[in-house]
Design a protein around this motif. Structure first.
Motif: not given
Length: 334
Positions: A101-108, A147-149
């Motif tokens: 499960i991979l996330t990308v987080v946006a910031t300023g 999400a996945g492989r």
């Protein structure tokens, strides 16, 4: 080989035996994809081979990334270290019930940006014009979830992270000022993120000033601290020489990698303004020293905005309030 001829050692693929024991129906690895100084882009199989790996693969993969060159790999996918991790997963872990499960987080701090406005405005973070970039930087939010492989999911996350977590500039910066939160950064082992994340944007002959009120030591443990004090941030060539001749550094390649990462290789000046470390200690490890109180008066974190600032005497600086939130680099290099 993958190192371009800089190192010639084998890297054993080591992971915690519980992962391959067969006792689990499902193994889930969760983490954020973001620019990273060792592998280029964090997460995916790095979570397994470093997060659950043995000492040798951790040390040697870090050293491989360091000698290849931090500025060549940060913010990119197919680095030598990533190739090692890809090989390890394909050859040895393909049969385990692993999902990511991979996330990308946006910031300023991220997104396109940056030439100085006439009034010394902050970074254009790709947000609405009436939203303060520094305020956005304090409010990270998930903008991608994968999400996945399959590796293609990681590649999609990389592309999004490159769009959201890179602050790309049109021209190199002459002076960068980075503030390190004293509650988070108490060592150069962690605090040198100020160097890793900004170096690709700094001009040849430029200066990086790191204001570090919480700095108390160099390493996070006594062994690493002693090695940093003994050898210092002397550049790639010297560290490679010491790895060949000095047993203590050869047996702790993660420390050797850290010493390489923390050097500007003579390209720009690095100055620390520490809270609890003396001028002699700072200069011993090949950094320049500045008094903390003087730097806090001149570059007050409460008054500066992330991005370009013009000081009362006309000096122009680029300010970063938290180096962990992004990667600053030249647009032409991406």
């Amino acid at each position: 080989g993958v190192s371009g001829g800089r190192v010639d050692f084998p890297i054993p693929i080591e992971v915690n035996k519980r992962l391959i024991s067969g006792q689990y129906d499902l193994i889930v690895s969760i983490g954020q994809v973001v620019p990273h100084e060792v592998v280029g882009m964090a997460n995916y199989s790095k979570n397994i081979f470093v997060g659950c790996g043995g000492k040798e693969i951790i040390d040697k993969s870090h050293f491989l990334g360091a000698v290849y060159g931090l500025e060549r790999l940060m913010g990119r996918d197919h680095s030598p270290v990533r190739k090692v991790f890809d090989y390890g997963e394909e050859q040895f872990l393909s049969d385990i019930p692993l999902q990511y499960i991979l996330t990308v987080v946006a910031t300023g701090q991220g997104a396109p940006a940056s030439t100085p406005a006439a009034a010394g405005a902050g970074v254009d973070a790709g947000v609405d014009a009436d939203v303060d970039a520094a305020a956005v930087a304090t409010a990270p939010r998930i903008c991608g979830l994968y999400a996945g492989r399959e590796r293609q999911l990681f590649e999609a996350a990389v592309r999004l992270s490159q769009a959201r977590n890179l602050c790309l500039l049109d021209a190199p910066l002459k002076k960068v000022v980075v503030y390190l939160d004293p509650e988070e950064f108490k060592s150069t082992w962690l605090g040198n993120k100020a160097i890793y994340r900004t170096r690709m944007a700094i001009a040849d002959g430029g200066e990086l000033l790191i204001i570090a009120p919480g700095l108390k030591h160099f390493g996070e443990d006594d062994l690493i601290d002693a090695l940093i004090r003994k050898y210092g941030y002397a550049g790639t060539d010297k560290v490679l020489e010491w790895v060949e001749t000095e047993d203590d550094l050869r047996n702790c390649l993660s420390a050797a990698a850290h010493l390489i990462h923390g050097s500007s290789e003579g390209r720009f000046k690095i100055t620390y303004a520490p809270g609890h470390v003396s001028a002699a200690e700072i200069e011993q490890v090949h950094f320049n020293y500045a008094p903390l109180d003087d730097m806090l008066r001149r570059y007050d974190p409460q008054q500066l905005r992330d991005g370009f600032n013009t000081m009362p005497d006309g000096e122009q600086i680029f300010y970063v309030s938290n180096p962990a939130l992004g990667l600053w680099a030249l647009r032409d290099n991406f």
